[in-house]
Design a protein around this motif. Sequence first.
Motif, PDB file in Angstrom:
ATOM      1  N   ARG A   1      -9.002  -6.116   5.379  1.00 41.53           N
ATOM      2  CA  ARG A   1      -8.825  -5.312   6.592  1.00 41.53           C
ATOM      3  C   ARG A   1      -9.589  -4.022   6.425  1.00 41.53           C
ATOM      4  NH1 ARG A   1      -4.196  -2.777   7.823  1.00 41.53           N
ATOM      5  NH2 ARG A   1      -3.287  -3.062   5.763  1.00 41.53           N
TER       6      ARG A   1
ATOM      7  N   THR B   1       0.831  -1.208   0.000  1.00 46.79           N
ATOM      8  CA  THR B   1       0.000   0.000   0.000  1.00 46.79           C
ATOM      9  C   THR B   1       0.867   1.261   0.000  1.00 46.79           C
ATOM     10  OG1 THR B   1      -1.631  -1.288   1.206  1.00 46.79           O
ATOM     11  CG2 THR B   1      -1.947   1.089   1.161  1.00 46.79           C
TER      12      THR B   1
ATOM     13  N   GLN C   1      -6.649   3.505   4.893  1.00 52.42           N
ATOM     14  CA  GLN C   1      -5.225   3.824   4.697  1.00 52.42           C
ATOM     15  C   GLN C   1      -4.971   4.281   3.261  1.00 52.42           C
ATOM     16  OE1 GLN C   1      -2.772   0.289   4.832  1.00 52.42           O
ATOM     17  NE2 GLN C   1      -0.839   1.416   4.916  1.00 52.42           N
TER      18      GLN C   1
ATOM     19  N   ASP D   1      -4.777  -2.078  -5.315  1.00 56.16           N
ATOM     20  CA  ASP D   1      -4.142  -2.622  -4.108  1.00 56.16           C
ATOM     21  C   ASP D   1      -4.781  -3.978  -3.821  1.00 56.16           C
ATOM     22  OD1 ASP D   1      -2.536  -2.725  -1.868  1.00 56.16           O
ATOM     23  OD2 ASP D   1      -3.850  -1.513  -0.604  1.00 56.16           O
TER      24      ASP D   1
ATOM     25  N   ASP E   1      -7.900  -4.314  -1.274  1.00 55.03           N
ATOM     26  CA  ASP E   1      -7.738  -5.022  -0.001  1.00 55.03           C
ATOM     27  C   ASP E   1      -9.001  -4.784   0.794  1.00 55.03           C
ATOM     28  OD1 ASP E   1      -7.206  -6.082   2.447  1.00 55.03           O
ATOM     29  OD2 ASP E   1      -5.328  -4.999   2.799  1.00 55.03           O
TER      30      ASP E   1
HETATM   31 MG   LIG Z   1      -1.762  -2.981   2.313  1.00 53.73          MG
END
Ligand SMILES: [Mg+2]
Length: 430
Positions: A264, A238, A270, A313, A261
């Motif tokens: 999570r 990331t 993020q 990602d 992603d």
């Molecule tokens: Mg990551």
Amino acid sequence: MGFFSSLGKIFSGGAARTSSAPPLLSGSVEEEDLTLALRAAEPRLSVWLDVVLAGVETPGPLLWSRLSLLLAALETPGEEREAFVSAFQSWLQGMEYTRLEDFRSELQYRLALALDLEDEEDERSRLLLRISRGLAKTRERIALGLDALFAGGRILDAAFWEELEEVLIFADVGVEAARTLSGRLRSRALREGIRDSGALREALREELCAVFKPARRITALNPPEVILMVGVNGVGKTTTIAKLCHRAVLQGKKVLLAAGDTFRAAAVEQLEIWAGRAGAGFYAKGEGADPAAVAFEAVDKALAEGYDTLFVDTAGRLHTKTNLMEELVKIRRVLGRRHPGAPHRVILVLDATSGQNALAQVKLFRETAKADEIILTKLDGTAKGGIAVAVASRFNLPISFVGLGEKLEDLRPFDSRAFVGALLDGQPRR
Ligand SMILES: [Mg+2]
Ligand SMILES: Nc1nc2c(ncn2[C@@H]2O[C@H](COP(=O)(O)OP(=O)(O)OP(=O)(O)O)[C@@H](O)[C@H]2O)c(=O)[nH]1
């Protein structure tokens, strides 16, 4: 505009200024002095930055006018100067940096990109120095070992070549690569009648350089260029997307980041924060969504809104977990169905500190996800830098960039000569 082509202005007389450029604070005397100082200074971006930043400690009018002066001295047109300064101002505000030391490296990085200094010597030696510092421990192992080996006119017998292999293995070059390298060097020494240690060291440098395959510099003919990031947990996927995105945005590209992603919750957030900081678009469906659906819809958005580049990602996954690796196959398939040729690049991110395990990762990610490019992260904090040699020698894959820290600008194109130089002698080579 090239750095050296723009030196003409400095050496041939006063800086070009247009009426639209921000005025200097203390008038033309200061401007004159600084221009003279620039003319006298070594023609390197870092040195020139030192000159114009003298006396600047915080963001403010003095900084803006000095930057404007530097850009003017480099014949940057007034409009571009203003755009550069105001983009930097808003970035500084967002980051809430108040001291020069916190943002100087970012400033230099932006200037290098804006002035097209990427391949200039300044950039190369900077990369080398960072790598050298990062590789200090690895280098110590190799250099001390080689010094001992090459000292005192040793005979190049079987024991010598075995010891050379050991030195290389000790620096995490890996058994296989060490054996190959030592074998190559041995036949070369015989063929070319090499006896002295200096020549042997040079031959080793060349053999090490030959291990690395040049990075491809392709861009998709049918935008958006789609880039899929894969790798095991926590290697820096990331962060590396954010760094690549930052470079692309500064080079004038319209970039979209897709939060593939979905495993999570924090991962989506993020990536969104990074997109905001780098000035990129963002697409997500939230935690638990099907990553392949995210990828598919992100391509839709990129096509509809004219993005140049799309980074997808993905969640970190152990290369040994077959079902998770199958998920990457599905993402690939879906991307290709929606956009011919996509993904155009599949980047495997490897953590340089993970040592020989990286080899198993490359093998499996190449087979399933068809990874065709490697980025090596965390080279700044490892004694295992030799892993780059192991990976490049075993697999026919280019290492395109290296990660040298946690900040957005801490990503550099991989330069095999600089890297090998850092391993063998740690001194900038001209
Ligand atoms: Mg990551
Ligand atoms: N020192 C250093 N740290 C890095 C570098 N690249 C990434 N990191 C750090 O490594 C940690 C993990 O980075 P992420 O980008 O979240 O890694 P990831 O592969 O996306 O992780 P998962 O999504 O959990 O699999 C963070 O603390 C980063 O700041 C690097 O080049 N040098």
